[in-house]
Design a protein around this motif. Structure first.
Motif, PDB file in Angstrom:
ATOM      1  N   PHE A   1      -0.653   7.380   2.372  1.00  0.00           N
ATOM      2  CA  PHE A   1       0.733   7.131   1.990  1.00  0.00           C
ATOM      3  C   PHE A   1       1.092   8.035   0.813  1.00  0.00           C
ATOM      4  O   PHE A   1       0.248   8.763   0.286  1.00  0.00           O
ATOM      5  CB  PHE A   1       0.940   5.665   1.604  1.00  0.00           C
TER       6      PHE A   1
ATOM      7  N   GLY B   1       0.322   5.187  -3.056  1.00  0.00           N
ATOM      8  CA  GLY B   1       0.147   4.382  -1.862  1.00  0.00           C
ATOM      9  C   GLY B   1      -1.294   4.328  -1.423  1.00  0.00           C
ATOM     10  O   GLY B   1      -2.194   4.884  -2.044  1.00  0.00           O
TER      11      GLY B   1
ATOM     12  N   GLU C   1       0.808  -1.214   0.000  1.00  0.00           N
ATOM     13  CA  GLU C   1       0.000   0.000   0.000  1.00  0.00           C
ATOM     14  C   GLU C   1       0.845   1.269   0.000  1.00  0.00           C
ATOM     15  O   GLU C   1       0.434   2.293  -0.535  1.00  0.00           O
ATOM     16  CB  GLU C   1      -0.923   0.016   1.222  1.00  0.00           C
ATOM     17  N   ASP C   2       2.020   1.199   0.628  1.00  0.00           N
ATOM     18  CA  ASP C   2       2.847   2.397   0.712  1.00  0.00           C
ATOM     19  C   ASP C   2       3.744   2.592  -0.507  1.00  0.00           C
ATOM     20  O   ASP C   2       4.631   3.448  -0.508  1.00  0.00           O
ATOM     21  CB  ASP C   2       3.702   2.362   1.983  1.00  0.00           C
TER      22      ASP C   2
END
Length: 829
Positions: free
Chosen positions: A575, A579, A102-103
């Protein structure tokens, strides 16, 4: 002993697997050195062989399991530990498929060949930021600092160290763009299998829209990386998420048509089985070799090997052999939930499906005419049998029960059973004849949309998924004991055998005289009383949990009598480019509350509007009933604070500002003294929001906790000058250890024995500040930090205090007692 109607001694592989697994469990608990295990194993094995004793042989097998797991945990780790906490250039082969996080980072596992130009052995999880991700089987050179992976941030939370250890990975590295160096050391068979799956997924993406392609990839290959969250949630809610994990049904989908084609081509049973074995192995690697497909695939290989050798088939023995071989190769699989669920479901079907169907079918036949009772009872029996053994594991891991699961499986499995072969056939045809893919695009899309609609409808049924709390291990063992009692005749003979042993002991005591009997009874009573007191946590214990939510605050006060208050809910933030989003309320706070059985919050305190305290508040309010919300101000512009208050009002939760000096109750004996916000409010300070936050002093009997929110020095001085009672055993240090708080006069008034600082690792603010740490040390406080010690839990019976960290403890802090509350054990004696 008899299992499923046949003697266990006819299933030696099943006994071997159980004994080997028990040895691994014992080694995980004791952590012996492999040399010690080997030293005990050799004479024990010799003794078992000489006496031909079955019990001794099983003990030797268990010890072999302990030795195997001990070796993996020590010498089997490789030599990369020598470079721990050092910046190195690591050269090796990528042995897992890169995954986008996700980041924005890409993670993959590298089997090391060299570190800093020297030969190296071991596996490292690399998190690469920037650059092009390498491919599976490619040799790379990555540069970064080798560090141990992080353990669980909170009790019961995701333990990255344990998860990676099951894959024989004990170090991690944060890296920039990796240098790609061509093909690495991966056998061509695996390379071709992975390349084939990627090509098949590309065909799916060409033929279907993104959502449907991701769902079909999950059904065919167990790929869930691009599965939409709403679809995944629906499958979980309906209790059919297991269909997205490749297992026995998918293996059968490959083996049965292949064998049929080989038989039709005129091959005999042995020749067909010999040709099917490499196809099964290829399918295992093609689908990523997850624990469930490893178990199912190895069982299929063993059955086919039995056909080649002309051996009689026995499903239970085959399951035992597959489990034993897998545990010998990768003993860490025993702690993998996917492996546990796969073995439990298969064992449940083999043991219980027949009896359940025998009970169901005649009863359904009286209500329904024709053939429906037969297939309906078969489907329900398989589902209920698997669920009977899977449910304790699932409840222990997630605490969620799906009442609609059996009926949902009965409806969805036949549908998927038709859809998956069609999808596989068309996607394989699409490899060689691309125009044929239009058939998948036309018919497959409609079938997949229908599947999603069906699953979402089942998941939307009231009480489709019930949060019942995580099942304690003791209850899970009790579940299995009751099931064995009901299903296995031999288990019902155990109490009679134990009673016979007790009678024999009683006769021996009588022969030894009344004095010996009295002493034995006295010792037994004393032992029972002391162990009961030692093992049982006091029912009147209070817990204060400072959750590790990164750079923010989230504190739970769990009082006796199922009363609870939550102070703040951690941060929420986006993020970087590309992200995802982190919400501490949804990711950390709510899972922890559910794990420890908190179903309702009497109080939810939002100390002030800053995002690192209120970011996760909305998720908490939507997840649990809340009695009332306390805030420092009803007016604030911070978006998360505004959203939380709107959510509370929409749910009918009262929101108010507490008054300085007010005393709130949390159950019978827990009092919350309101120290702030001050009246009149402080103005003109460095941060008026911080200075006017909701500060609380929690008092339980003779123990007090001071929750200082983000108090600034001016607010602390005001409390001291007004003569407020601030004395506390535990201080939640204000403002994450900022140098503008926690002054000497304030500490002199509090005189804490323990100081807990909630701060994120590597935060950009430099929290906690060295000056604050120095002041706390001079005040004599034992310092606990969430960035170093994880979630910090303080337990007290109102007289004594015990502090634990999920990731360790400060240097010099007393270790955990041998048993919870074991001081009571000594007191009894």
């Amino acid at each position: 002993m008899v299992v499923g109607g046949l003697p266990v001694h006819n299933r030696p592989a099943l006994l071997l697997a159980v004994a080997f697994a028990l040895g691994i469990l014992a080694a995980e608990w004791v952590r012996p050195h492999p040399v010690l295990c080997a030293a005990i194993l050799v004479p024990l094995a010799a003794l078992a062989a000489g006496r031909r004793g079955g019990a001794l042989l099983l003990a030797a097998i268990a010890l072999a399991g302990a030795a195997r797991w001990s070796y993996v945990q020590t010498a089997g780790r490789g030599n990369l530990d020598a470079w721990t906490d050092r910046r190195v250039t690591l050269v090796g082969t990528v042995v897992s498929e890169p995954a986008l996080q996700e980041d924005g980072r890409v993670t993959y596992i590298v089997a090391a060949e060299a570190a800093q130009g020297q030969p190296a052995r071991g596996r490292v999880r690399v998190a690469q930021r920037g650059g092009t991700a390498p491919a599976y089987g490619e040799r790379v050179a990555a540069t970064g600092v080798l560090t141990p992976p992080a353990p669980a941030r909170r009790p019961g939370g995701f333990d990255e160290a344990a998860y990676l250890a099951r894959q024989s990975v004990y170090l991690v590295m944060e890296s920039g763009p990796a240098e790609r160096m061509g093909p690495g050391r991966v056998d061509w068979f695996r390379r071709v299998a992975v390349a084939t799956r990627l090509r098949l997924e590309a065909v799916l993406q060409q033929a279907l829209p993104e959502r449907e392609a991701a769902l079909m990839a999950g059904l065919l290959f167990g790929s869930r990386g691009h599965l939409p969250e709403d679809v995944a949630d629906a499958f979980r809610g309906a209790g059919v998420f297991h269909l997205l994990a490749v297992s026995g049904g998918n293996v059968a989908m490959v083996v049965m048509p292949l064998l049929w084609l080989l038989y039709r081509a005129g091959l005999g049973r042995r020749a067909a089985a010999a040709l099917a074995v490499p196809a099964v192995v290829f399918f295992i690697f093609l689908t990523g070799a997850s624990p469930s497909v490893l178990r199912a695939g190895l069982m299929a290989v063993l059955v086919l090997a039995g056909d080649i050798l002309g051996r009689e088939r026995d499903a239970l023995n085959t399951l035992g052999a597959a489990a034993a071989l897998l545990l010998m190769g990768v003993p860490g699989l025993l702690f993998d939930l996917g492996f546990q669920l796969s073995v439990a479901a298969t064992l449940g079907i083999l043991l219980l499906a027949g009896p359940i169907r025998g009970w169901l079918e005649p009863r359904l036949a009286r209500a329904l005419p024709g053939k429906p009772p037969s297939w309906l009872s078969a489907g329900l029996a398989a589902t209920l049998a698997a669920q009977a053994l899977v449910e304790p594991l699932s409840l222990h891991a997630f605490g969620l029960f799906s009442p609609v699961g059996p009926l949902a499986n009965l409806a969805v499995i036949p549908y998927v059973g038709l859809l998956v072969p069609f999808g596989l056939a068309t996607v394989l045809l699409g490899l060689f004849a691309p125009p044929a893919v239009w058939l998948l695009g036309v018919a497959g899309r409609g079938a997949l949309v229908g599947l999603v609609y069906m699953v979402k409808a089942l998941a939307s049924v009231p009480l489709a998924q019930v949060d019942v709390g995580r099942l304690p291990p003791g209850w899970a063992l009790g579940w299995y004991a009751a099931l064995a009692w009901a299903a296995l005749p031999e288990a019902r003979r155990i109490p009679a055998a134990l009673w016979a042993r007790l009678r024999a002991c009683r006769r021996a005591v009588r022969a030894g005289g009344a004095l010996a009997g009295a002493l034995a009874l006295l010792a037994a009573a004393g032992a029972a009383l002391s162990w009961r007191l030692a093992l049982a946590a006091p029912p009147d214990a209070l817990e204060l949990v400072v959750l590790d939510v990164g750079q923010g605050d989230a504190i739970l006060v769990k009082a006796p009598g199922d009363h609870a208050a939550l102070v703040d809910a951690g941060p929420a933030y986006e993020f970087g480019t590309g992200g995802g989003r982190f919400d501490a309320g949804a990711a950390v706070v709510v899972p922890h509350l559910r794990r420890i059985g908190v179903r309702r919050l009497d109080l939810f305190v939002l100390t002030h509007p800053d995002v690192d305290h209120v970011g996760g508040a909305g998720s908490v309010l939507r997840a649990l009933p809340v009695g009332q919300v306390l805030v420092s101000t009803p007016r604030a512009e911070e978006v998360h604070h505004v959203s939380a208050l709107e959510t509370a009002r929409a749910l009918g939760v009262p929101v108010r500002v507490p008054q300085e000096g007010e005393v709130l109750r949390l159950g019978e004996e827990v009092f919350l003294e309101v120290l702030g916000p001050p009246s009149p409010p402080i103005t003109g300070s460095r941060s008026d929001d911080n200075a006017n936050c909701v500060a609380l002093r929690v008092v339980y009997r003779q123990v007090a906790f001071l929750l200082a929110c983000d108090l600034e020095a001016v607010a602390e001085e005001r409390l001291v000058e007004r003569g407020r009672l601030l004395r506390a055993d535990v201080l939640k240090v204000s403002h994450h250890g900022s140098r503008f708080s926690t002054g000497d006069r304030f500490l002199e008034a509090v005189r804490p024995r323990y100081a807990v600082i909630s701060a994120g690792a590597g935060n950009p603010f430099g929290h906690p500040h060295a000056d604050v740490l120095d002041r706390l040390s001079r005040a004599g406080a034992e310092i606990w930090r969430t960035d170093r010690h994880g979630t910090v839990t303080v337990r007290t019976d109102g007289f004594q205090v015990r502090v634990e960290g999920s990731r360790g403890r400060p240097p010099g802090a007393p270790g955990r007692p041998l048993l919870p509350w074991s001081g009571r054990l000594i007191g009894v004696w």
